[in-house]
Design a protein around this motif. Structure first.
Motif, PDB file in Angstrom:
ATOM      1  N   VAL A 248       0.803  -1.223   0.000  1.00 17.54           N
ATOM      2  CA  VAL A 248       0.000   0.000   0.000  1.00 17.54           C
ATOM      3  C   VAL A 248       0.839   1.278   0.000  1.00 17.54           C
ATOM      4  O   VAL A 248       0.310   2.374   0.139  1.00 17.54           O
ATOM      5  CB  VAL A 248      -0.963   0.020   1.213  1.00 17.54           C
ATOM      6  N   THR A 249       2.125   1.139  -0.160  1.00 18.24           N
ATOM      7  CA  THR A 249       3.005   2.302  -0.106  1.00 18.24           C
ATOM      8  C   THR A 249       4.219   2.083  -0.993  1.00 18.24           C
ATOM      9  O   THR A 249       4.666   0.953  -1.165  1.00 18.24           O
ATOM     10  CB  THR A 249       3.433   2.580   1.353  1.00 18.24           C
ATOM     11  N   GLU A 250       4.738   3.178  -1.579  1.00 18.03           N
ATOM     12  CA  GLU A 250       5.901   3.064  -2.447  1.00 18.03           C
ATOM     13  C   GLU A 250       6.755   4.322  -2.356  1.00 18.03           C
ATOM     14  O   GLU A 250       6.343   5.333  -1.768  1.00 18.03           O
ATOM     15  CB  GLU A 250       5.474   2.795  -3.901  1.00 18.03           C
ATOM     16  N   TYR A 251       7.934   4.275  -2.995  1.00 19.06           N
ATOM     17  CA  TYR A 251       8.926   5.341  -2.838  1.00 19.06           C
ATOM     18  C   TYR A 251       9.488   5.785  -4.196  1.00 19.06           C
ATOM     19  O   TYR A 251      10.637   5.510  -4.528  1.00 19.06           O
ATOM     20  CB  TYR A 251      10.057   4.863  -1.917  1.00 19.06           C
ATOM     21  N   PRO A 252       8.684   6.495  -4.987  1.00 22.10           N
ATOM     22  CA  PRO A 252       9.156   6.960  -6.293  1.00 22.10           C
ATOM     23  C   PRO A 252      10.154   8.108  -6.140  1.00 22.10           C
ATOM     24  O   PRO A 252      10.309   8.704  -5.076  1.00 22.10           O
ATOM     25  CB  PRO A 252       7.868   7.450  -6.979  1.00 22.10           C
ATOM     26  N   SER A 253      10.814   8.441  -7.249  1.00 22.10           N
ATOM     27  CA  SER A 253      11.706   9.594  -7.260  1.00 22.10           C
ATOM     28  C   SER A 253      10.868  10.863  -7.336  1.00 22.10           C
ATOM     29  O   SER A 253       9.717  10.847  -7.801  1.00 22.10           O
ATOM     30  CB  SER A 253      12.651   9.520  -8.450  1.00 22.10           C
ATOM     31  N   ILE A 254      11.444  11.965  -6.899  1.00 20.18           N
ATOM     32  CA  ILE A 254      10.754  13.252  -6.928  1.00 20.18           C
ATOM     33  C   ILE A 254      10.262  13.582  -8.336  1.00 20.18           C
ATOM     34  O   ILE A 254       9.190  14.175  -8.514  1.00 20.18           O
ATOM     35  CB  ILE A 254      11.684  14.382  -6.431  1.00 20.18           C
ATOM     36  N   GLU A 255      11.003  13.168  -9.325  1.00 20.21           N
ATOM     37  CA  GLU A 255      10.622  13.442 -10.713  1.00 20.21           C
ATOM     38  C   GLU A 255       9.295  12.818 -11.099  1.00 20.21           C
ATOM     39  O   GLU A 255       8.654  13.241 -12.073  1.00 20.21           O
ATOM     40  CB  GLU A 255      11.724  12.950 -11.663  1.00 20.21           C
ATOM     41  N   GLU A 256       8.857  11.836 -10.331  1.00 21.66           N
ATOM     42  CA  GLU A 256       7.602  11.150 -10.632  1.00 21.66           C
ATOM     43  C   GLU A 256       6.389  11.782  -9.945  1.00 21.66           C
ATOM     44  O   GLU A 256       5.274  11.273 -10.052  1.00 21.66           O
ATOM     45  CB  GLU A 256       7.705   9.667 -10.258  1.00 21.66           C
ATOM     46  N   LEU A 257       6.597  12.895  -9.234  1.00 21.42           N
ATOM     47  CA  LEU A 257       5.483  13.569  -8.556  1.00 21.42           C
ATOM     48  C   LEU A 257       4.324  13.902  -9.499  1.00 21.42           C
ATOM     49  O   LEU A 257       3.159  13.587  -9.174  1.00 21.42           O
ATOM     50  CB  LEU A 257       5.968  14.859  -7.895  1.00 21.42           C
ATOM     51  N   PRO A 258       4.574  14.507 -10.640  1.00 20.67           N
ATOM     52  CA  PRO A 258       3.456  14.871 -11.525  1.00 20.67           C
ATOM     53  C   PRO A 258       2.630  13.665 -11.952  1.00 20.67           C
ATOM     54  O   PRO A 258       1.395  13.724 -11.988  1.00 20.67           O
ATOM     55  CB  PRO A 258       4.153  15.523 -12.721  1.00 20.67           C
ATOM     56  N   GLU A 259       3.302  12.571 -12.258  1.00 17.87           N
ATOM     57  CA  GLU A 259       2.591  11.360 -12.670  1.00 17.87           C
ATOM     58  C   GLU A 259       1.814  10.754 -11.511  1.00 17.87           C
ATOM     59  O   GLU A 259       0.661  10.340 -11.654  1.00 17.87           O
ATOM     60  CB  GLU A 259       3.592  10.336 -13.205  1.00 17.87           C
ATOM     61  N   SER A 260       2.436  10.710 -10.339  1.00 15.32           N
ATOM     62  CA  SER A 260       1.827  10.059  -9.186  1.00 15.32           C
ATOM     63  C   SER A 260       0.561  10.758  -8.706  1.00 15.32           C
ATOM     64  O   SER A 260      -0.427  10.123  -8.341  1.00 15.32           O
ATOM     65  CB  SER A 260       2.839   9.979  -8.040  1.00 15.32           C
ATOM     66  N   SER A 287       9.389  21.753  -3.621  1.00 18.12           N
ATOM     67  CA  SER A 287       9.772  21.523  -5.010  1.00 18.12           C
ATOM     68  C   SER A 287       8.805  22.200  -5.985  1.00 18.12           C
ATOM     69  O   SER A 287       7.611  22.319  -5.727  1.00 18.12           O
ATOM     70  CB  SER A 287       9.832  20.024  -5.311  1.00 18.12           C
ATOM     71  N   ALA A 288       9.328  22.624  -7.121  1.00 16.13           N
ATOM     72  CA  ALA A 288       8.497  23.242  -8.159  1.00 16.13           C
ATOM     73  C   ALA A 288       7.489  22.248  -8.715  1.00 16.13           C
ATOM     74  O   ALA A 288       6.369  22.623  -9.081  1.00 16.13           O
ATOM     75  CB  ALA A 288       9.389  23.767  -9.283  1.00 16.13           C
ATOM     76  N   LEU A 289       7.850  20.977  -8.756  1.00 12.25           N
ATOM     77  CA  LEU A 289       6.938  19.947  -9.270  1.00 12.25           C
ATOM     78  C   LEU A 289       5.696  19.843  -8.389  1.00 12.25           C
ATOM     79  O   LEU A 289       4.576  19.681  -8.886  1.00 12.25           O
ATOM     80  CB  LEU A 289       7.659  18.598  -9.329  1.00 12.25           C
ATOM     81  N   TRP A 290       5.892  19.952  -7.092  1.00 12.81           N
ATOM     82  CA  TRP A 290       4.761  19.912  -6.158  1.00 12.81           C
ATOM     83  C   TRP A 290       3.846  21.115  -6.370  1.00 12.81           C
ATOM     84  O   TRP A 290       2.626  20.982  -6.455  1.00 12.81           O
ATOM     85  CB  TRP A 290       5.285  19.890  -4.721  1.00 12.81           C
ATOM     86  N   LYS A 291       4.446  22.269  -6.466  1.00 12.85           N
ATOM     87  CA  LYS A 291       3.658  23.509  -6.581  1.00 12.85           C
ATOM     88  C   LYS A 291       2.846  23.576  -7.864  1.00 12.85           C
ATOM     89  O   LYS A 291       1.869  24.325  -7.943  1.00 12.85           O
ATOM     90  CB  LYS A 291       4.599  24.707  -6.474  1.00 12.85           C
ATOM     91  N   ASN A 292       3.224  22.772  -8.855  1.00 12.96           N
ATOM     92  CA  ASN A 292       2.490  22.753 -10.117  1.00 12.96           C
ATOM     93  C   ASN A 292       1.437  21.648 -10.205  1.00 12.96           C
ATOM     94  O   ASN A 292       0.759  21.527 -11.223  1.00 12.96           O
ATOM     95  CB  ASN A 292       3.464  22.612 -11.291  1.00 12.96           C
ATOM     96  N   LEU A 293       1.287  20.864  -9.139  1.00 12.24           N
ATOM     97  CA  LEU A 293       0.266  19.814  -9.145  1.00 12.24           C
ATOM     98  C   LEU A 293      -1.126  20.447  -9.152  1.00 12.24           C
ATOM     99  O   LEU A 293      -1.358  21.463  -8.480  1.00 12.24           O
ATOM    100  CB  LEU A 293       0.421  18.911  -7.924  1.00 12.24           C
TER     101      LEU A 293
END
Length: 332
Positions: A248-260, A287-293
């Motif tokens: 029920v839990t995983e650890y992707p790279s920060i770069e995968e934030l938009p997809e996740s 992170s900028a990726l977070w702010k753009n979600l």
């Protein structure tokens, strides 16, 4: 983060406390001295004959907060520092007053102290994979041993029921559960309309800054399971199940934030007991990726405290924290 590292973060005390070390003991006849009826109890370590009404109980790991809350007849416990902030004043006083037969690591486990407590029952609260590391026979020379540990993050409900039942406190457990269920239903009614149709994602606390990973939690994980009881929905699943928590839990790279988090309407995230984001969570929030979600841009982001509650009593505090966090939804 490796599977082993993760379990140590999520259940560090439980894993370490049960690894018994030390010399032999002359307490082999302690259990036989326990008067009264017995019953057969199904535990992780088999079908165990235990006292029907235990009078002297030793608890370790996850069993410690459960049996304090259930007012079991405790005569010795392991330390359980991670749960102290979630205890009531009375529970903390009980915790402080009980002899500590083990510390936070295996080297601090005092085998002779366990024997000296003269228990008629020992309740070990560790995950099943850890049982292979425990010398059960050595503990059984002191008293009957029931091992009842978590199979996953959300299994604390059944786990705590069994631990309380083994200690002869099923009635006290039910009272705590009823209070929790009542509160959860109240909040489910309060937030039902605003939660309808909203899809949530959860950012957990166990990402690794040094590796540039974040912690994504799905339904049934630490950060999600209690919120689910009031109607919060967490769709999706891990890409590859690894058993236990890794189902029920995983650890992707920060770069995968938009997809996740691309397909969620709102996001909850774990905060520390002081209400602030931990280092691994803050790394993501900055992170900028977070702010753009999409959910972040919509302002539907909510920090949750007490996400690691493992008893119904402490989970009441989690419900209060969820209520406070989601309150802005009612004003939209």
């Amino acid at each position: 983060m490796s599977v082993r590292q993760h379990w140590r973060l999520a259940a560090a005390a439980a894993l370490a406390l049960a690894v018994v070390t030390g010399c032999g003991t002359d307490g082999a006849d302690t259990a036989a001295k326990s008067d009264g009826a017995t019953r057969v109890f199904s535990a992780d370590n088999g079908e165990i004959t235990i006292p029907a009404d235990p009078k002297r109980v030793v608890a370790t790991g996850y069993a410690v907060p459960v049996l304090i809350e259930a007012e079991a007849a405790l005569v010795g416990i392991s330390t359980w520092k991670r749960g102290l902030p979630m205890m009531t004043e009375q529970q903390r006083a009980t915790y402080d007053g009980l002899p500590k037969v083990a510390g936070e690591v295996a080297a601090e486990t005092n085998y002779e102290a366990i024997a000296g407590a003269k228990p008629d029952l020992i309740v070990i609260g560790v995950p099943k994979p850890v049982l292979a590391e425990i010398d059960i026979a050595r503990l059984e020379s002191i008293a009957p041993v029931v091992a009842i540990g978590p199979a996953g993050p959300a299994s604390w409900r059944e786990q705590s029921r069994l631990q309380a039942d083994a200690a002869g406190r099923a009635g006290n457990f039910q009272a705590a559960k009823d209070a929790y269920d009542t509160k959860a239903q109240e909040l489910k009614g309060k937030y039902g309309e605003v939660l309808a149709g909203l899809k949530f994602g959860h950012l957990g606390a166990y990402g690794e800054v040094s590796k540039g990973t974040f912690h994504r939690e799905f339904a049934g994980s630490w950060g999600t399971n209690i919120a689910q009881d009031i109607g919060v929905t967490y769709p999706g699943e891990v890409k590859e199940k690894g058993g236990g928590a890794l189902d029920v839990t995983e650890y992707p790279s920060i770069e995968e934030l938009p997809e996740s988090f691309a397909d969620v309407d709102a996001i909850t995230y774990t905060v520390e007991l002081d209400g602030k984001a931990g280092e691994s969570v803050q790394q993501v929030l900055d992170s900028a990726l977070w702010k753009n979600l999409p959910a972040v841009k919509a302002g539907k982001v909510f920090g949750l405290q007490y996400t690691e509650a493992a008893t119904y009593g402490s989970a009441l505090r989690t419900l209060d924290a969820i209520d406070a966090a989601l309150a802005p939804l009612l004003d939209r």
